[in-house]
Enzyme design. Sequence first.
Site: not given
Length: 669
Positions: A307-308
Amino acid sequence: MLPSFSYLGEHAGFRGTIKNSPSDFVVTELEAPELLLGDCRAELLRSSPRPGEPKRRRTEPSGPGRAGGGCAACPGTSEREAEPGLQSGLGRAPVLESLLGEPASELLGKFACDVKDAWGLENSADAGAREFSLGPRLDKKIRADLHSAVRQKFPFLLTLTKDNEMIVKGNPDYRELCQLVTEKETSDFFKFLDAKLENSTFSFEPDGNKEHRKTVHHFINRKFGKLLETKSFTTTDVNDQPNTSITVRFRGKSGSRKRCAGGFQEKQDVYTAFTLQKENLETLEAIGLLAAELDVLPSDFSYTGIKDKKAITLQPMVVKKVTPERLKELGNKMEKKGMKIHNIRPAYQHLRLGQLKGNHFDIIVRDLQHHSHDSSADLKERIAEAVESVKTKGFVNYYGPQRFGQGQIVQTDQIGLALLKEKMVKAVKLFFTPEDTDDPVNNAKRYFLQTEDAKGTLVMLPEFKVREKMLLRALNRYGVNDEGCTKGWLNIPHSLRIFYVHAYCSKIWNEAASYRLKTYGSKVVEGDLVFLEENDENISLNDKVHVVTASEESANKYSIYQVVLPMVGHSIKYPSNKVGQWYHERLSKDELELCKFRVSPLQLNIPGCYRLILKNVQNLSYFLESSEKEIKIEDNHLNDLEVSLHISFDLDPSCYATVCLREIMKCDF
């Protein structure tokens, strides 16, 4: 981010800023198992209310991109999803269809029927010779899940591994036992045998024939005597008549199982599921912090995707060797490090990369403005036409900047290229290249490059830098030479080693997609590769990638939304037009024209796959919000207001929100 790369729509777009703060970019995995995800997203959004936020609808997956997540077809691989399977107290096994994919699963089912039919023939000479290949499976955990899933669904089949290739054949032991007891008993026995629950027993139906019981005892001891022990027990039924049946249990092993009054003491792995909410942290960095706190290895954590960093993200995870009680003891301790842990509960197995169904994004774009060359139109109209264009046409399915390490001096694809060329020392030095900041991590990296003192660098690095420490321990032992650096890379989990190589393959794919669209536009031309939505379930995913012929081009038979490009590897085919030639020239430029896409010293195998050039967005909705709450945006132009765009949408796995926003705004970040 993707300079000079193509856009799909003809709308003008607009400017704005994203990720002003992590709360402006919220990512939630879609359709994760409810046991893992729960209602964390709702809790998060309640704690940070957004006036007027549109409701989100969820739809069933659709389109060819769902067949294999971000890749339309992957030779030798499949979507690696694990779900609860057995409900019978024998444990839970992964759902076979989700591990193999529906076409391969159907082929396996047909093979299983053929085996049974052959057994039914009196003089079937080839019944024992029939084999079915599930293809190469390099990941040991994937192989273990497949072995279990096949045998739980088809207990009369035997699974073998030959040079990483999984082979399925009829189980002669099953057939032999079927001649002694009923097929239901045989099936249940082999499921019990495969489940291997240490504190469990299995009982055959009562059998009053002592000689027959003796034959069954002898069969089990002859075939499974090292693993199982048998004993006959006599009980009385409701009519006080004696019933004798054979009970089977697993033998004890010194040091691993202890006898006790109730049977065997369980020593199975403990799995705990939870939802990780993180802010301004990379997934692997968060895992490093948790691993250090819990005194386990980073490889004991499993997750479905990366994930970011510059976002608030919620994703299910499973950790091995940590009980729910121990995880709960962390309490609020991790909040200071940007993490919260929700929905802690027992689990049965690891999660797998690629298991997710997609992601939902809630994003705020601030500082909305016209592009410098476009000041005449109404900004509200520009936003509306941009959103409508992407709703209708989709976007170019580029890999986003987080795939490569946005803003880093050395990006991950450079390390991947060095590994592909088996330049182990160079890859290590690229890995330890510092950023232009003065902090403990980058100071330690500078020290290492200057001195090659692995032991001293280990002391300087913070505990959560687990990958770096793993590598340095091997370098300290074996030296900063080719052998030592190879041992260092092998000290890092396989999923992280191959991450760097995949980053390089992703970079090549991005460049290929841009070249394809600039050369041929949205027209499907001869030599393109297209993904066919065949209803014939006997066709494998790889066979669904078809080379467009001249007559098919003339007839406009295919849509640009069916066109795929290969991720480079050893088991893919290239387009037979200019794009195929481009691939060969591009790999030659990086001195990879003879690359086998196997890095044997690091146990890396890169078969390649196919990725759709264009993707669609689902459930796209938006609203505009002014800082001047009393002003109704609907009645005014936006040009003189401080306005933010609140936008929500769902994307398939391996699609990037920043890439979708780039298409909407016609703006590189």
